[in-house]
Design an enzyme around this catalytic site. Structure first.
Site, PDB file in Angstrom:
ATOM      1  N   CYS A 106       0.793  -1.234   0.000  1.00 30.66           N
ATOM      2  CA  CYS A 106       0.000   0.000   0.000  1.00 30.66           C
ATOM      3  C   CYS A 106       0.831   1.293   0.000  1.00 30.66           C
ATOM      4  CB  CYS A 106      -0.913   0.061   1.206  1.00 30.66           C
ATOM      5  SG  CYS A 106      -1.951  -1.355   1.406  1.00 30.66           S
TER       6      CYS A 106
ATOM      7  N   TRP B  59      -2.913  -2.798  -1.507  1.00 24.85           N
ATOM      8  CA  TRP B  59      -2.515  -4.186  -1.782  1.00 24.85           C
ATOM      9  C   TRP B  59      -3.424  -5.033  -0.905  1.00 24.85           C
ATOM     10  CZ3 TRP B  59      -0.231  -8.461   0.660  1.00 24.85           C
ATOM     11  CH2 TRP B  59       0.428  -9.361  -0.175  1.00 24.85           C
TER      12      TRP B  59
ATOM     13  N   ARG C 122       5.649  -0.132  -5.088  1.00 22.50           N
ATOM     14  CA  ARG C 122       5.468  -0.856  -3.829  1.00 22.50           C
ATOM     15  C   ARG C 122       4.563  -2.078  -4.009  1.00 22.50           C
ATOM     16  NH1 ARG C 122       6.630   2.411   0.792  1.00 22.50           N
ATOM     17  NH2 ARG C 122       5.119   1.243   2.004  1.00 22.50           N
TER      18      ARG C 122
ATOM     19  N   LYS D   5      15.042 -14.310  -9.161  1.00 18.23           N
ATOM     20  CA  LYS D   5      14.752 -13.304 -10.197  1.00 18.23           C
ATOM     21  C   LYS D   5      13.872 -13.910 -11.273  1.00 18.23           C
ATOM     22  CE  LYS D   5      15.804 -10.920  -8.213  1.00 18.23           C
ATOM     23  NZ  LYS D   5      15.729 -10.088  -7.135  1.00 18.23           N
TER      24      LYS D   5
ATOM     25  N   GLU E  41      19.564 -16.550  -5.872  1.00 12.35           N
ATOM     26  CA  GLU E  41      19.132 -15.232  -6.344  1.00 12.35           C
ATOM     27  C   GLU E  41      18.750 -15.274  -7.831  1.00 12.35           C
ATOM     28  OE1 GLU E  41      18.183 -12.686  -4.946  1.00 12.35           O
ATOM     29  OE2 GLU E  41      18.322 -11.096  -6.419  1.00 12.35           O
TER      30      GLU E  41
ATOM     31  N   HIS F 197      20.815 -35.739  -4.033  1.00  6.66           N
ATOM     32  CA  HIS F 197      19.962 -36.160  -2.912  1.00  6.66           C
ATOM     33  C   HIS F 197      18.480 -35.937  -3.211  1.00  6.66           C
ATOM     34  CE1 HIS F 197      23.461 -37.002  -0.527  1.00  6.66           C
ATOM     35  NE2 HIS F 197      23.929 -35.792  -0.783  1.00  6.66           N
TER      36      HIS F 197
ATOM     37  N   ASN G 181      -2.321   2.033   5.623  1.00  3.96           N
ATOM     38  CA  ASN G 181      -1.395   0.939   5.291  1.00  3.96           C
ATOM     39  C   ASN G 181      -1.295   0.039   6.512  1.00  3.96           C
ATOM     40  OD1 ASN G 181      -0.810   2.232   2.978  1.00  3.96           O
ATOM     41  ND2 ASN G 181       1.329   2.655   3.447  1.00  3.96           N
ATOM     42  N   GLY G 182      -1.191  -1.247   6.309  1.00  2.00           N
ATOM     43  CA  GLY G 182      -1.000  -2.146   7.448  1.00  2.00           C
ATOM     44  C   GLY G 182      -2.245  -2.966   7.710  1.00  2.00           C
TER      45      GLY G 182
ATOM     46  N   GLU H 185      10.276 -14.517  -9.939  1.00  2.00           N
ATOM     47  CA  GLU H 185       9.569 -13.270  -9.616  1.00  2.00           C
ATOM     48  C   GLU H 185       8.989 -12.586 -10.844  1.00  2.00           C
ATOM     49  OE1 GLU H 185      12.923 -11.347  -7.513  1.00  2.00           O
ATOM     50  OE2 GLU H 185      11.456 -10.633  -6.059  1.00  2.00           O
TER      51      GLU H 185
ATOM     52  N   LYS I 192       7.163  -4.422  -3.217  1.00  2.00           N
ATOM     53  CA  LYS I 192       8.572  -4.058  -3.024  1.00  2.00           C
ATOM     54  C   LYS I 192       8.947  -4.085  -1.552  1.00  2.00           C
ATOM     55  CE  LYS I 192      12.466  -2.173  -4.467  1.00  2.00           C
ATOM     56  NZ  LYS I 192      13.319  -3.184  -5.098  1.00  2.00           N
TER      57      LYS I 192
END
Ligand code: G6P
Length: 607
Positions: free
Chosen positions: A2, A74, A27, A486, A482, A505, A100-101, A489, A602
């Site tokens: 948000c 969001w 965000r 990427k 990483e 394994h 927000n929250g 995502e 974000k």
């Protein structure tokens, strides 16, 4: 997550709010809304989906006024629908609020608000109605917000506008970031400074529990007891252009291509290669504490966690002190034995990730000192930590972290070298060698950036691939994680990072001609073992892509991304670059929303 924007001043509020929201788009959000106060009262427009949908509506129905609030939501409680989008209103529509929250006890509070009519499924709306209830008796906006906030559990940042007060916004913060932007005869509220960049560089981050009155003439901050409080103002050094794409198709590409500059910025003024020393400005952790630490505990999430894994390797190699890396989302429960002998290193680009903040609080409560590595001055993490290493990556807009990853890694490595020197585990001669190599990194990053032919070819070839596996060892196990992160995502393809030595394994069972395996195999201690692991993939007909050191090709690889020679500990900085580009070109080829991938944010300010 948000975004909040608030404006009061002489300008038309709407363009400021919309521009602010645009700068907060990164965000992550799934609906947007604005409210403006004018002669007709509080007028609002909202829309599910992208900001553009809201703008289309505003073209048909522009809202006049010089004071207002904007929000990108969001979704948490209730879907991404128009009724659930913010702002939310009191019953009489004379109070509007953006949030927000999460208000955790909203259901219980809602039951107590008999007679109030609710228009959404959100947790937020209850706050608007509580403020309405207290405003009816207090007739004072700040007191009403303060009383309402006193009943809420959870974490939140609010901005509130009252139809009765045409020159006033009220802001409140508890465990969610909120800054005030200070202008000339105009003032702003924002969930982060990116929204303020076109208007002012003077930002006042609120503290936990603060409530602020924001009007044209100025701002006044009160602490949680409603006692007037002074909070430091920070000068933002980022330019407004940092929030523009600068001629690139996506922020992500711009940010990937900036990495030779950002790595150079991290090194600048900190490295004394001749003396074999690293110096940090206003570091905040005494050398005695670095010497006496018996353990380093690293807390981070997502990409920052991968930087933490690189840090662990370097700390153990150079400083000879045990280092553990934990997900902040696990460390926050306090079962991990933090203590006075443990130095905690919290890595967070935003400095606002809820889990990392909770882990840091658990560590501090147990007596551990905390060193933060963060990109954001004035962030909650920077304010709560005992010492800070500020990254110099500049604003990163794309949700997927790229330049902030290499900045985190660079800071973590410099810290490990410093720790090694202070503890006497790293000789001056060896430190000199390492630091000379560090200073040579920026042109090497540039070299990797300039050589993207193999990456482009590879992205095209495996676009419709079935599965990606990224494998590595030691310093480049985090690179494997990483690279895979990427890819998933932004391309939404399945990609897994795995320890090369662990393939047999289990995951080896997945390998056949539909699988593409990216092996990070530069020169270094583990190269031979990496080659053996690649042979195992080759024997099972998996497609092999290799990241190798220039001049050291691995014949069985179908595609090779070369990096220049460097100290092994610096290889993650170079090796990750082609993997960022591979993910980028794959995502572009698949027509994905590269900068704002679905479902992701974000800065994750919820647990
Ligand atoms: C989100 C972002 C990631 C980031 C992670 C941790 O998931 O999308 O890019 O790595 O949060 O963020 P932090 O700000 O704590 O580094």
């Amino acid at each position: 997550m948000c975004g909040i924007v608030g404006y009061v001043g002489p300008r038309a509020a709407l363009p400021v709010l919309v521009e602010g929201l645009r700068r907060l788009e990164y965000r992550g959000y799934d609906s947007a809304g604005v409210v403006v106060l004018n002669g007709h009262g509080l007028e609002s427009e909202k829309s599910p989906g992208k900001l553009q949908n809201l703008e289309e509506r505003l073209k048909k129905r522009p809202l006049d006024g010089t004071i207002g609030l904007g929000h990108t939501r969001w979704a948490t409680h209730g879907g991404a629908t128009e009724p659930n989008a913010h702002p939310h209103f009191s019953c009489d529509r004379r109070i509007a609020l953006v949030h927000n929250g999460i208000v955790e006890n909203f259901a219980e509070l809602k039951r107590g608000l008999r007679g109030h009519r609710f228009a959404s499924e959100t947790d937020t709306e209850v706050a608007a109605h509580l403020i309405e209830r207290f405003y009816a008796s207090e007739r004072d906006p700040v007191r009403a917000v303060h009383r309402a906030v006193g009943l809420l559990r959870g974490h939140f940042a609010f901005a509130v506008i009252f139809a009765d007060h045409p020159d006033l916004l009220v802001a409140a913060r508890l465990n969610c970031p909120l800054v005030l932007g200070l202008g000339e005869e105009e003032n702003f509220i924002a969930s982060d400074i990116a929204a303020l960049l076109p208007y002012t560089r003077r930002a006042l981050p609120l503290d936990e529990g603060d409530i602020a009155r924001v009007d044209r003439a100025g701002v006044r901050v009160f602490d949680r007891m409603l006692v007037p409080a002074r909070r430091p103002v920070i000068e933002v050094t980022w330019g407004a252009e940092s929030a523009a794409k600068g001629g690139h198709a996506h922020y992500m590409l711009k940010e990937i291509l900036q990495q030779s500059e950002t790595v150079a910025a991290e090194l600048s003024g900190r490295v004394d290669a001749e003396r074999g020393d690293v110096r940090f400005e206003r570091f905040g952790i005494p050398k005695a504490a670095l010497r006496s630490a018996r353990r380093i505990a690293i807390a981070a999430c997502g990409t920052a966690w991968h930087a933490g894994l690189v840090a662990k390797c370097a700390i153990e190699e150079l400083a000879k002190v045990p280092a553990d890396v934990g997900f902040s989302s696990e460390l926050r429960y306090g079962d991990t034995p933090f203590d006075r002998d443990t130095l905690t290193v919290a890595i967070s680009q935003s400095g606002e990730t809820s889990d990392t903040l909770a882990a840091v609080r658990a560590a501090r409560e147990a007596g551990s000192r905390v060193l933060a590595i963060t990109n954001i001055r004035g962030s909650t993490l920077a304010r709560e930590a005992d010492g800070v290493l500020f990254m110099r990556a500049g604003l990163e807009v794309c949700v997927a972290a790229t330049k902030t990853y290499t900045s985190q890694v660079m800071n973590a490595l410099l810290f490990a070298i410093h720790l090694g020197r202070v503890r006497g585990a790293l000789s001056r001669a060896r430190a000199r060698q390492i630091l000379r190599d560090a200073l040579a990194l920026p042109p090497k990053v540039q070299e990797v950036l300039g050589d993207d032919c193999a990456v482009l070819r590879c992205a095209k070839r495996f676009l419709r691939g079935y599965d990606y596996m990224y494998i590595g060892r030691r310093y480049n196990l985090p690179t494997a994680y990483e690279g895979a992160l990427k890819m998933k995502e932004i391309s939404y393809l399945h990609a897994e990072g795995y320890g090369a030595g662990e393939m047999k394994h289990g995951p080896l069972a997945l390998v056949d001609r539909r699988m593409t395996v990216v092996a990070i195999a530069p020169q270094g201690r583990v190269l031979e073992k990496m080659v053996s692991n690649m042979q195992e993939i080759h024997a099972r007909k998996g497609h092999l892509v290799a990241v190798t050191t220039r001049g050291h090709p691995i014949a069985i690889a179908e595609e090779t991304f070369e990096i220049p020679p460097c100290e092994e500990m610096f290889s993650p900085l170079l090796a990750v670059v082609p993997l960022q580009l591979l993910a980028y070109h794959t995502a572009v080829g698949l027509g994905r929303d590269v900068d704002q991938p679905r479902n992701l944010a974000k800065s994750v300010t919820v647990e």
